[in-house]
Design a protein around this motif. Structure first.
Motif: not given
Length: 441
Positions: A272-277
């Protein structure tokens, strides 16, 4: 082992008979015995040559300054295999010479020895691509055994022997040949997957059009897909029935899901962290008492390095569920506030002007977002001010730039006779008190 020992004994007896017949043929006087002697002599010459040349070549290699690292490593790998390289060269020269001066059949065993030495050499060099030491040794020995059996034309007999050795677990039947093929094929596919992943990851990291967080996500998904495909494809090519394995892995997955909830939560939070930046490598964040910049995004944690050099491994779940201050999320601009006070006798207009000039003189304070100073209150002992200024490099630290502005204020106030007051207390001795009645010392 659930297998009938009779076929295994029959295969062993057949191999033993072939080996005994071959050894007996070598002991008879004739060209076969001479060729064995030639091979032993070539091995001895290769050993002596390696002893004589290794020290000189190693010393010459140490004098090669300016060589790139890959060339040094390649040279060292070849130098460590100097004996077998000399054996290959001597063997093929001998085969060529014998075929020129005598019948080809009289160099048959020498040619087999040269072919074996060449195959062993190339297998040893190719196995260097496998990084894992255990897997590299497994692949090396598996390929050595296979090429040896193939060259001496014993693959069918060895395959039949390994196929007769079986391990049974219910409906799942595995032979020793299947396990060996699975190990070798999976090792080769793993090596290919690692090479593709390394090359692709290097290209992705050089692509400036992709954000840092998306680069990390793409690289991790690529590695996961390639390594997973290597495992399943290797098992499939080796002849494994993956139906039972899928059911077993599903049951194991359910059990692990209950036992490893935190680990799974951190893994999902990382995606999730990588996707929402929301955070990315290089960002400056505050989480609780931890302040620092993100060094790396892992599958389970985020590495945060503080100004003291401490590296905190913060679980990904904490970044999702806790309040995180990202000082450089949308931009690098950070506003800092400093509170100070001056005496009532000092002109506040002059104090504000001197404070703004002092802050602007600090190199890290932005000039295109000029500092401002305002009165925020009238205290007991001072007129209270707030000085606000902007910086664009929070990763270089906040305390140090605050200290530099405070020092500039001190110098400016001392040079212009601006007083920084401090609380003062006045003590009065009332008439009739014990202190008033007490005689002086």
């Amino acid at each position: 082992m659930e297998s009938d020992p009779t076929p295994i004994l029959q295969e062993l007896q057949a191999l033993a008979e072939q080996g005994r017949g071959f050894l007996q043929s070598l002991t008879r006087p004739g060209w076969r015995l001479y060729q064995i002697g030639i091979l032993l002599a070539l091995f001895a010459l290769a050993q002596l040559g390696a002893w004589a040349l290794y020290g000189r070549l190693y010393g010459w290699l140490r004098e090669r300054e300016g060589w790139p690292m890959w060339r040094f490593r390649t040279a060292l790998i070849l130098l460590r295999r100097l004996r077998i390289i000399l054996l290959v060269v001597l063997a093929w020269v001998t085969v060529w010479a014998m075929r020129e001066v005598t019948w080809p059949s009289r160099s048959y065993l020498v040619a087999i020895g040269a072919t074996l030495a060449t195959a062993w050499l190339f297998v040893g060099l190719a196995a260097r691509l496998v990084r894992n030491p255990f897997l590299r040794r497994l692949v090396t020995w598996g390929l050595w055994v296979y090429v040896t059996l193939y060259i001496v034309d014993l693959t069918d007999e060895a395959a039949a022997l390994l196929e007769s050795v079986r391990l049974g677990m219910g409906d799942l039947q595995l032979s020793a040949l299947t396990l060996l093929k699975a190990a070798v094929v999976t090792g080769v596919l793993f090596t290919g997957a690692r090479l593709i992943a390394t090359t692709s990851a290097a290209r992705i990291r050089r692509d400036d059009d992709i954000s840092p967080s998306m680069r990390v996500l793409i690289v991790k998904l690529l590695q996961l897909g390639l390594y997973g495909a290597a495992v399943f494809l290797g098992l499939k090519l080796a002849g494994f029935d993956l139906t039972g394995l899928a059911v077993l892995s599903g049951a194991i997955g359910v059990g692990l899901g209950f036992g490893l909830q935190k680990v799974v939560s951190n893994l999902v939070s990382g995606v999730i962290i990588l996707l929402d930046k929301s955070v990315k490598p290089g960002d400056v964040i505050s989480l609780g008492d931890t302040f620092g910049w993100i060094n790396a995004l892992g599958a389970r944690y985020v590495s945060v390095v503080t100004r003291e050099g401490k590296e905190y491994l913060i679980p990904n779940e904490d970044l999702i569920t806790s309040q995180v201050v990202n000082w450089s999320h949308s931009n690098e601009f950070v506003r800092l506030d400093i509170f100070f006070g001056t005496a009532y006798s000092d002109d506040p207009h002059r104090v504000r002007r001197l404070a703004i000039e002092a802050a602007a003189s600090v190199p890290r304070v932005l000039g295109d977002k000029p500092p401002v100073c305002h009165i925020v209150g009238f205290g007991d002992s001072s007129v209270d001010y707030i000085l606000r200024f902007w910086i664009v490099d929070p990763s270089e630290g906040l305390t140090n730039v605050r200290g530099a502005v405070f020092l500039a204020l001190w110098d400016a106030f001392r040079a212009n006779d601006i007083t920084i007051p401090f609380p003062q207390r006045e003590v009065k001795i009332l008439p009739g008190s014990r202190l008033a009645a007490a005689p002086p010392d």
